[in-house]
Design an enzyme around this catalytic site. Sequence first.
Site, PDB file in Angstrom:
ATOM      1  N   MET A  79      43.546  35.641  43.500  1.00 44.15           N
ATOM      2  CA  MET A  79      44.030  37.010  43.340  1.00 44.15           C
ATOM      3  C   MET A  79      43.394  37.974  44.341  1.00 44.15           C
ATOM      4  SD  MET A  79      44.039  37.200  39.155  1.00 44.15           S
ATOM      5  CE  MET A  79      44.778  38.845  39.123  1.00 44.15           C
ATOM      6  N   HIS A  80      43.966  39.176  44.397  1.00 44.37           N
ATOM      7  CA  HIS A  80      43.407  40.361  45.054  1.00 44.37           C
ATOM      8  C   HIS A  80      43.479  40.344  46.578  1.00 44.37           C
ATOM      9  CE1 HIS A  80      41.810  40.786  41.052  1.00 44.37           C
ATOM     10  NE2 HIS A  80      40.859  39.893  41.221  1.00 44.37           N
ATOM     11  N   ASP A 235      45.749  33.028  39.558  1.00 41.98           N
ATOM     12  CA  ASP A 235      45.180  31.719  39.223  1.00 41.98           C
ATOM     13  C   ASP A 235      44.682  31.623  37.788  1.00 41.98           C
ATOM     14  OD1 ASP A 235      43.080  33.461  39.740  1.00 41.98           O
ATOM     15  OD2 ASP A 235      42.129  32.210  41.262  1.00 41.98           O
TER      16      ASP A 235
END
Length: 484
Positions: A79-80, A235
């Site tokens: 992520m991110h 995830d």
Amino acid sequence: MYLGLDLGTSSLKALLIDDNQRILGSASAPLTVERPHHGWSEQDPDSWIHATRAALSELGKAYAAELARVRGIGLSGHMHGATTIDRDGKVIRPCILWNDTRSYHEAAELDADPIFRRLTGNIVFPGFTAPKLKWMAANEPEAFASVARVLLPKDYLRLWLSGEAISEMSDSAGTSWLDTGKRAWDDSLLAATGLDRSHMPALVEGTERAGALRADVAADLGLPAGIPIAGGAGDNAASACGMGTVGDNHAFASLGTSGVLFAANNRYLPNPGSAVHAFCHALPGTWHQMGVILSATDSLNWLAGVTSMKPSALTSELGDTLLAPGSVMFLPYLSGERTPHNDAAIRGSFTGLEHASDRTSLTRSVLEGVCFAFRDSLAALAQAGTSLARVTAIGGGSKSDYWLEALSTVLDLPVDIPEGGDFGAAFGAARLGLIAAENADPLSVCTQPATERTIHPNRDLSAAFDEAYQTYRALYPAIKGAMS
């Protein structure tokens, strides 16, 4: 047949299941992380495409006929990450990853605006996407000016697979641009980083169709053209779908590169002050909370590198009997920490070293330090309104019974070990691919695996671990003061 693609930090995994959710086979391809400066962590997005091709080529050696019958694809990813695309669809710069801490000043500036915590339900952490774009604007203005689209890592894979810029709720909740309660982009949050909705992908739920496989890519990968691609999940939400952690207060503890204490919720329960993440789940109308430790098995991997040992060899040296904490204490803040400290600048440490401290002493302290960090997250979840009765263990660290008994004792919770099988993010992604392709009921697909066995707290050592945890809690402010 259904395919799950999980874009991890260190590898891309492809996993194939049939309509009974039986895993037929899997393959992976390695990925590398570049750290050109202190606190930086980057990846070349083109390497994700190469890894996808390599993993599917390997999977196709044994399952070519099955791949040709795939009916749906699900995506999962770390992520991110800020993947920036120009107007010609070209990548502008390497993706700034989740564990990159360069934008901690920008994160603090955004977090000081009350609208961010109010609308996103979260602290603006340095690892989130929005502060990375604010950093680009300040430090790479020409690159920032050329940004036409910002995509999360798995959604860059989707762009290549389908030609469409689409994301979903669970991953997008970690950008600091999503109104997490409304499950929609917010114009005021985007404007704070010099962006607007034209820079964002379209949004769907993780169970919905989000593009179809392009004919040229399908031919390249040995898959049928036009098959649907599910919205997918970040995830951790994908792992939750794989584990069936979708019911209220169902929880897992992930001992992966990072550590995650994940609890599913049937309602939105933000509490930013606790440093717990409150994100949308991959299933419609559901949310989840996470306590996040940035260096879990990464701490053991670091020690393995320093000692020139394999991580499994280090844990094997400890034997089968859980020992009381020793004199050595480890703070697992190798890349800073999120829950509960929100401190990108803090770094790890050993304390209590003495002449008798040997390799096993250091290994024990690393495992214990990660367990104590999980206890911090458990306390933060309680502060945010979630009380857990038990957790299921997943991730590479869950292969160590010693580590799991320590974790159970520190948390004072039973730790369930699922029956043998792969229930991680790639499996969860494949489940989402099945749901999207067949319009199946998410709850009937995302069921929990049977429990093989349960590890219970070692009551004989509970008091010793409680006392050690109090010492651990006192170390952070002491170390922070020394580093200030």
